[in-house]
Design an enzyme around this catalytic site. Sequence first.
Site, short mmCIF file in Angstrom:
data_model
loop_
_atom_site.label_atom_id
_atom_site.label_comp_id
_atom_site.label_asym_id
_atom_site.label_seq_id
_atom_site.Cartn_x
_atom_site.Cartn_y
_atom_site.Cartn_z
N GLN A 51 0.81 -1.23 0.00
CA GLN A 51 0.00 0.00 0.00
C GLN A 51 0.84 1.27 0.00
O GLN A 51 0.33 2.35 -0.27
CB GLN A 51 -0.95 0.01 1.21
CG GLN A 51 -2.03 -1.05 1.12
CD GLN A 51 -2.96 -0.99 2.31
OE1 GLN A 51 -2.66 -1.53 3.36
NE2 GLN A 51 -4.07 -0.29 2.16
N LEU A 94 -7.78 1.36 3.30
CA LEU A 94 -7.18 2.69 3.11
C LEU A 94 -6.85 2.95 1.64
O LEU A 94 -6.72 4.10 1.23
CB LEU A 94 -5.93 2.84 3.97
CG LEU A 94 -6.15 2.79 5.50
CD1 LEU A 94 -4.81 2.81 6.23
CD2 LEU A 94 -7.04 3.93 5.96
N GLU A 136 -5.12 -8.06 5.73
CA GLU A 136 -3.73 -7.66 5.45
C GLU A 136 -2.97 -8.77 4.71
O GLU A 136 -2.16 -8.49 3.81
CB GLU A 136 -3.00 -7.28 6.73
CG GLU A 136 -3.60 -6.07 7.48
CD GLU A 136 -3.91 -4.88 6.59
OE1 GLU A 136 -3.14 -4.61 5.64
OE2 GLU A 136 -4.94 -4.22 6.82
NI NI Z 1 -6.58 -2.68 2.99
#
Ligand code: NI
Length: 171
Positions: A51, A94, A136
Amino acid sequence: MVLKILKYGEPVLEQPADHVSDFNTPDLKKLVEDMFDTMYAAKGVGLAAPQIGISKRVTVIDISVGEDETKKLVLINPEIVTREGTQVGEEGCLSIPGFREPVTRAHKVTVKAHNEKGETIELSGEELLARAFQHEIDHLNGKLFINHLSALKRDIIRRKIKKMQKAGEWD
Ligand code: NI
């Protein structure tokens, strides 16, 4: 250091990340610190290295969002070893801000991983923690929560994101 969180559409988010074999290095320490800083700045409960554009099997989790030091977890090369039961709950990411959908996950999972020193650790979690582990670890396999939705729901989200990309509202 707070880093930019990449959004859906960046190829690195959909690629399997590389296994980590060097531990106790300044680079790994810095990566983990930056990941916590970035996750807390975004008020998230988990963040995976892809990410922030690093295709390595590293993830940080803190379901207390910085309230409880003992809840800080660093999982390197994590793998789920057991799953029990199911739970359905709203999930977001996110990297896909503004979208939340119910996702079915195992209720309880046990995870085997390395810590920052390269030692093998085993952790169990239920409910939100189990959800964070699964979300995750999916990231490290190039999988996002929208992959768990129906094709119809996923297409609706993809179309909305495409519109935002065109309008310059998604970067
Ligand atoms: Ni995520």
